[in-house]
Design a protein around this motif. Structure first.
Motif, short mmCIF file in Angstrom:
data_model
loop_
_atom_site.label_atom_id
_atom_site.label_comp_id
_atom_site.label_asym_id
_atom_site.label_seq_id
_atom_site.Cartn_x
_atom_site.Cartn_y
_atom_site.Cartn_z
N VAL A 10 0.83 -1.28 -0.10
CA VAL A 10 0.11 0.07 -0.01
C VAL A 10 0.76 1.36 0.13
O VAL A 10 0.60 2.21 -0.64
CB VAL A 10 -0.91 -0.02 1.27
CG1 VAL A 10 -1.67 1.38 1.33
CG2 VAL A 10 -2.01 -1.30 1.11
N LEU A 22 -5.00 0.29 -5.70
CA LEU A 22 -5.36 0.38 -4.57
C LEU A 22 -6.89 0.02 -4.35
O LEU A 22 -7.46 -0.75 -3.68
CB LEU A 22 -5.12 1.50 -3.53
CG LEU A 22 -3.78 1.76 -3.27
CD1 LEU A 22 -3.64 3.26 -2.83
CD2 LEU A 22 -3.43 0.89 -2.27
N ILE A 58 -5.60 -0.56 3.36
CA ILE A 58 -5.90 -0.20 2.17
C ILE A 58 -6.65 1.09 1.96
O ILE A 58 -6.27 2.18 1.43
CB ILE A 58 -6.74 -1.26 1.20
CG1 ILE A 58 -5.62 -2.40 0.99
CG2 ILE A 58 -6.93 -0.42 -0.06
CD1 ILE A 58 -6.38 -3.53 0.47
N GLY A 61 -4.73 4.05 2.97
CA GLY A 61 -3.67 4.51 1.64
C GLY A 61 -4.60 5.21 0.89
O GLY A 61 -3.96 6.29 0.20
#
Length: 78
Positions: A10, A22, A58, A61
């Motif tokens: 990530v 992503l 995730i 990110g």
């Protein structure tokens, strides 16, 4: 316990500003989470927790990519 591997992946995608990668990772894990929930049992509890943790990482990110990018000021001495 967060997976160091997912955090590294990530982080790399965030540095590369690769939102699509992503998003793909998130969708894959959402599908996996749904499948694990359908097959819910005592054996799948740990897997469910890991996938949920991956999704959290995730999402963090993706949130970093949503934040406005601030560029450092140019050095006036040049």
């Amino acid at each position: 316990m967060p997976s160091a591997t997912i955090e590294l992946i990530v982080s790399a995608y965030v540095r590369l500003r690769n939102r699509r990668a992503l998003d793909d990772m998130r969708e894959l894990r959402r599908g996996l989470l749904k499948d694990l929930q359908i097959a819910a049992g005592s054996d799948s509890r740990r897997a469910l927790e890991q996938v949920q943790e991956d999704l959290r990482i995730i999402e963090q990110g993706l949130e970093q990519l949503r934040l406005p990018q601030v560029t450092p000021p140019q050095n006036e001495w040049r």
